[in-house]
Design an enzyme around this catalytic site. Sequence first.
Site, PDB file in Angstrom:
ATOM      1  N   GLU A   1       4.288 -31.125 -30.432  1.00 16.36           N
ATOM      2  CA  GLU A   1       5.230 -30.427 -31.301  1.00 16.36           C
ATOM      3  C   GLU A   1       5.934 -29.362 -30.491  1.00 16.36           C
ATOM      4  OE1 GLU A   1       5.273 -29.078 -35.791  1.00 16.36           O
ATOM      5  OE2 GLU A   1       3.971 -27.756 -34.653  1.00 16.36           O
TER       6      GLU A   1
ATOM      7  N   HIS B   1      -3.004 -29.097 -40.431  1.00 10.98           N
ATOM      8  CA  HIS B   1      -1.900 -29.435 -39.533  1.00 10.98           C
ATOM      9  C   HIS B   1      -1.957 -30.914 -39.191  1.00 10.98           C
ATOM     10  CE1 HIS B   1      -0.418 -25.378 -38.085  1.00 10.98           C
ATOM     11  NE2 HIS B   1      -1.486 -25.048 -38.797  1.00 10.98           N
TER      12      HIS B   1
ATOM     13  N   HIS C   1      -0.380 -34.133 -34.261  1.00  9.52           N
ATOM     14  CA  HIS C   1       1.035 -34.013 -34.593  1.00  9.52           C
ATOM     15  C   HIS C   1       1.758 -35.323 -34.294  1.00  9.52           C
ATOM     16  CE1 HIS C   1       0.724 -29.415 -33.968  1.00  9.52           C
ATOM     17  NE2 HIS C   1       0.899 -29.644 -35.240  1.00  9.52           N
TER      18      HIS C   1
ATOM     19  N   ASP D   1       5.891 -20.851 -37.801  1.00 10.61           N
ATOM     20  CA  ASP D   1       4.900 -21.866 -37.436  1.00 10.61           C
ATOM     21  C   ASP D   1       4.646 -21.863 -35.931  1.00 10.61           C
ATOM     22  OD1 ASP D   1       3.248 -24.088 -37.903  1.00 10.61           O
ATOM     23  OD2 ASP D   1       4.896 -25.515 -37.681  1.00 10.61           O
ATOM     24  N   HIS D   2       3.466 -22.240 -35.508  1.00  7.89           N
ATOM     25  CA  HIS D   2       3.069 -22.525 -34.122  1.00  7.89           C
ATOM     26  C   HIS D   2       3.750 -21.644 -33.065  1.00  7.89           C
ATOM     27  CE1 HIS D   2       0.312 -25.859 -34.487  1.00  7.89           C
ATOM     28  NE2 HIS D   2       1.078 -26.361 -35.447  1.00  7.89           N
TER      29      HIS D   2
ATOM     30  N   ASN E   1       0.939 -28.521 -43.547  1.00  7.81           N
ATOM     31  CA  ASN E   1       2.227 -28.585 -42.868  1.00  7.81           C
ATOM     32  C   ASN E   1       2.806 -29.990 -42.925  1.00  7.81           C
ATOM     33  OD1 ASN E   1       1.505 -25.988 -42.200  1.00  7.81           O
ATOM     34  ND2 ASN E   1       1.774 -26.248 -39.998  1.00  7.81           N
TER      35      ASN E   1
END
Length: 340
Positions: free
Chosen positions: A169, A249, A212, A95-96, A271
């Site tokens: 995040e 997201h 987020h 992820d990310h 997510n």
Amino acid sequence: MPIATPEVYAEMLDRAKAGGFAYPAINVTSSQTLNAALRGFAEAESDGIVQVSTGGADFLSGTTVKNMVTGSVALAEYARVVAANYPVTIALHTDHCPKDKLDGFVRPLLDISLERVARGEDPLFQSHMWDGSAVPLDENLDIARELIEKTARARIVLEVEIGVVGGEEDGVVGEINEKLYTTTEDALATAEALGLGERGRYMLAATFGNVHGVYKPGHVKLRPSVLKEIQDAVSAKYGTEKPFDLVFHGGSGSLLEEIHEAISYGVVKMNIDTDTQYAFTRPIVEHMFKNYDGVLKVDGDVGNKKVYDPRSYGKAAEASMAARIVEAAQHLKSAGTKIS
């Protein structure tokens, strides 16, 4: 086959889009949160995606080691062993990954998968995310072009992000402004740069107000219609219905009707991290409050080994996180859709 092959992963994504559901993608940071995710998917009778971020991979390697590749490889290998005991199919995803982490995270993991594929094995992970939201779109897509050439050879799906997810995040902060909404021009540029699958499969994390972190329902101002607009614009040019496999997201605090609307426009992956973190931690807190004189050696006493044994509260944490994943699968309509 609990860990999806590249062919099965492609089938999972195709089934989600055709069936009008999305897979929960659960961030994990330890063997215990991985086991909770596997249990949750099994109890929901849903296939799913387990993912690790740069910070999660760093943590998995050991807090004094702090090596993202070591943590990722360890997770993937462990998952292959323990997932064999569950009657659902799981895809592994990273992820990310921002630009400054590519050389220490995604690129070396891709090299490992290319070596595995050359030996006739499956790739280590089934998909990787390149998060270029912090760089100009042209640079974002240039890097995506470089990566998709390698992911295609490694039989891996690439995830790219255009637009910005607000909030924070893993120390990456996205401002809350108009950049939270992907434009049709962004989408058309992405299709032009990466194709629509013929150069390698990819998922698109397009943003429509996503943030987020944790927010009360209604606080986050989502506009799922943005997803329809970009799908329609690219469809009109290329003649392909819902051309993008979309990713959602920053879904914590989203209203259920917003989630379902986003799925109807082609979201196949959502997510989930903040909500499952809380679900895991909440029973541990309750355990500590209820058993404070057992987990602490109060006034020279010896405490109670049964309640400070990590397994005593770890079991409750696993069960709670698994229950939250069942709820996520129900919300995303993947419950009861497992392939096996």
